[in-house]
Design a protein around this motif. Structure first.
Motif, short mmCIF file in Angstrom:
data_model
loop_
_atom_site.label_atom_id
_atom_site.label_comp_id
_atom_site.label_asym_id
_atom_site.label_seq_id
_atom_site.Cartn_x
_atom_site.Cartn_y
_atom_site.Cartn_z
N TRP A 125 0.83 -1.20 0.00
CA TRP A 125 0.00 0.00 0.00
C TRP A 125 0.87 1.25 0.00
O TRP A 125 0.61 2.21 -0.74
CB TRP A 125 -0.91 -0.03 1.23
N SER A 126 1.92 1.24 0.82
CA SER A 126 2.81 2.40 0.84
C SER A 126 3.47 2.60 -0.52
O SER A 126 3.66 3.74 -0.96
CB SER A 126 3.88 2.23 1.93
N GLY A 134 -4.67 13.80 1.53
CA GLY A 134 -4.79 12.77 2.55
C GLY A 134 -3.82 11.62 2.38
O GLY A 134 -3.65 10.80 3.30
N ASP A 135 -3.13 11.55 1.22
CA ASP A 135 -2.20 10.43 1.01
C ASP A 135 -1.01 10.48 1.98
O ASP A 135 -0.54 9.45 2.46
CB ASP A 135 -1.69 10.43 -0.42
N GLU A 141 -1.02 11.74 4.96
CA GLU A 141 -1.54 11.32 6.27
C GLU A 141 -1.73 9.81 6.30
O GLU A 141 -1.50 9.17 7.34
CB GLU A 141 -2.86 12.04 6.56
N THR A 142 -2.15 9.23 5.18
CA THR A 142 -2.28 7.78 5.13
C THR A 142 -0.93 7.10 5.28
O THR A 142 -0.79 6.09 5.98
CB THR A 142 -2.94 7.35 3.79
N GLY A 202 -0.03 7.20 8.77
CA GLY A 202 -0.81 6.20 9.47
C GLY A 202 -0.20 4.82 9.34
O GLY A 202 -0.13 4.06 10.31
N ARG A 210 -10.97 6.06 -3.11
CA ARG A 210 -9.67 5.99 -2.48
C ARG A 210 -9.65 4.94 -1.38
O ARG A 210 -10.68 4.68 -0.75
CB ARG A 210 -9.29 7.36 -1.87
N ILE A 254 -9.32 3.34 2.22
CA ILE A 254 -9.61 3.89 3.52
C ILE A 254 -8.79 3.15 4.57
O ILE A 254 -8.75 1.92 4.59
CB ILE A 254 -11.13 3.74 3.86
N VAL A 255 -8.09 3.90 5.43
CA VAL A 255 -7.31 3.31 6.51
C VAL A 255 -8.21 3.20 7.73
O VAL A 255 -8.66 4.19 8.29
CB VAL A 255 -6.07 4.16 6.84
N ALA A 279 -7.67 5.42 11.04
CA ALA A 279 -6.88 6.62 10.81
C ALA A 279 -7.63 7.86 11.23
O ALA A 279 -8.84 7.90 11.23
CB ALA A 279 -6.53 6.71 9.32
#
Length: 451
Positions: free
Chosen positions: A373-374, A389-390, A392-393, A396, A445, A447-448, A451
């Motif tokens: 995912w990263s 938001g990426d 921040e993800t 996370g 997108r 979702i974490v 998060a």
């Protein structure tokens, strides 16, 4: 491969008193074989250990020396040895050398095995005597073909000289040693994954406890040590605890010397044996020679790809575990990498996370799913297609994959450079976020959770 000495510009020659690991090296870089090794006092420490020291005294000497693991984790070697069972009825025990050196930017063990194979064998022989192990394996990275050839030749030389096999040095102690080449998996650097691979199983880490000292190879007590760790043992036995401790610089909590290096666009990339406590600035400027003309130091990692990035102002940190911890990361393997000002940090991190993602054993969900995912998020940001938001993800994921959140230390090491890169170079990540008008609708997108 460059190898210099304690003093800048090679003013001080390597010697047994100051360079226990490297003083026997040949200037031409060729391997030191048995006759030359013995002429340079080789196997004298083993003879002393067999003739003059009780097995428990060897363990206590190593414990008192303060020797710690040189593979990156830094666990006290004597304490680890002390975990092996004292029950004399357990007559099948194993000693494993972790030579699966797959940490990017790290090549210290390779040098020792290729040029000083008998130093490793002597270290393992003394260790086997102390631990009462009758068989040893050098678990070698499969790509190290020259090291494999040199180690196998050295093992045969030692056998012919009565230094391996039955009734070693007339002591009644038997020790067989084998070189086992792996298939090239980073996860085999974790000791229980290494054990599984040696047994012919998939290289997944094992649940601990039980620890290898109780249940290791084929269910028997097993001790696993790194190449450089074992290569320190002969000098400690030969010259004593006080001398070994005196090698480190004042202020260092780690004892002895360490193979350290610098790679990247520095003037003199290489590998040097230096005392613990030397500053990173000395390593970078006096030994590596600073950056090449036309390049500026942007960031650096102190010990392999699994350590956090630091800035030029952190170069005054002392190179030992506690000294590097003070500036926010880990000592790791001690081989640093310089990042120059032409490198985009997002691209560098994408490359690193691709490696770590590929090398995950896939056993636990955070690592198996989090690292890919990263990579996807970093690829999008690298291509200017990142979404609000990426970042921040990604942060996370750094938290979700941190210490204590996964089955082994692979994922925490993988995300440590990611977290530090965002901390120090966030604008480079923000530059890859697409305008809001081009953003993908939120439901499209990932979702974490939490998060």
């Amino acid at each position: 491969m460059t190898l210099t000495s304690f003093g800048p510009a090679n003013r001080i020659k390597r010697s047994a008193e100051t360079h226990p690991l490297t003083w026997r090296l040949r200037d031409d870089g060729e391997a030191v074989w048995l006759d030359e090794y013995q002429a340079k006092n080789g196997y004298a420490a083993a003879r002393k250990a067999f003739a003059d020291m009780a097995q428990d005294d060897i363990v206590q000497t190593v414990k008192d020396s303060g020797l710690k693991g040189r593979g990156g984790a830094g666990f006290p070697t004597g304490v680890k040895w002390g975990l092996m069972p004292k029950d004399e009825s357990i007559n099948i025990r194993y000693l494993l050398c972790n030579a699966d050196e797959m940490e990017p930017n790290t090549w210290k063990d390779r040098m020792l095995m290729e040029q000083l194979p008998h130093l490793l064998i002597e270290g393992m022989l003394i260790s086997a005597r102390a631990l009462k192990t009758y068989r040893g394996y050098i678990f070698l990275r499969g790509e190290y073909t020259t090291a494999a050839k040199h180690l196998n030749r050295a093992v045969e030389e030692a056998k012919a000289a009565g230094l391996l096999g039955k009734n070693i040095l007339g002591s009644g102690f038997d020790f067989e040693l084998f070189v086992h080449t792996g298939a090239g998996r980073y996860i085999c650097g974790e000791e229980t994954a290494l054990i599984n691979s040696l047994e012919g199983r998939r290289a997944n880490p094992r649940s601990k406890p039980p620890f290898p000292a109780a249940v290791g190879v084929w269910g028997k007590p097993t001790c696993v040590n790194n190449v450089e760790t074992l290569c320190n043992v002969p000098a400690i036995i030969a010259d004593g605890v006080d001398w070994y401790k005196s090698l480190a610089r004042e202020g260092s909590e780690d004892m002895g010397t360490k193979l350290m290096g610098f790679s990247g666009k520095v003037k003199n990339p290489g590998l040097w044996e230096l005392p613990f406590g030397v500053t990173a600035r000395e390593l970078f400027e006096d030994y590596a020679g600073g950056m090449r003309d036309g390049y500026k130091l942007k960031a650096w990692q102190p010990g392999g790809a699994g350590t956090g990035f630091l800035l030029p102002e952190h170069l005054d940190a002392q190179m030992y575990a506690g000294g590097i911890a003070k500036v926010g990361t880990r000592m790791g393997t001690g081989l640093a990498m310089a990042v120059d000002d032409s490198v985009n940090m997002v691209s560098l991190l994408r490359n690193m996370e691709q490696f770590f993602s590929r090398e995950s054993c896939g056993f636990c969900t955070p690592c198996r799913d989090g690292l890919p995912w990263s990579v996807k998020l970093l690829m999008a940001i690298e291509n200017g297609e990142g979404q609000p938001g990426d970042i921040e993800t990604l942060l996370g994921l750094v938290g979700f994959l941190g210490p204590g959140k996964t089955f082994c230390a692979h994922a925490p090491g993988a995300v440590e450079p990611l977290g530090s890169a965002i901390k120090y170079f966030r604008p480079e990540f923000e530059a890859g976020i697409a305008p809001v008008s081009a953003a993908v609708p939120p439901l499209a997108r990932p979702i974490v959770i939490g998060a």
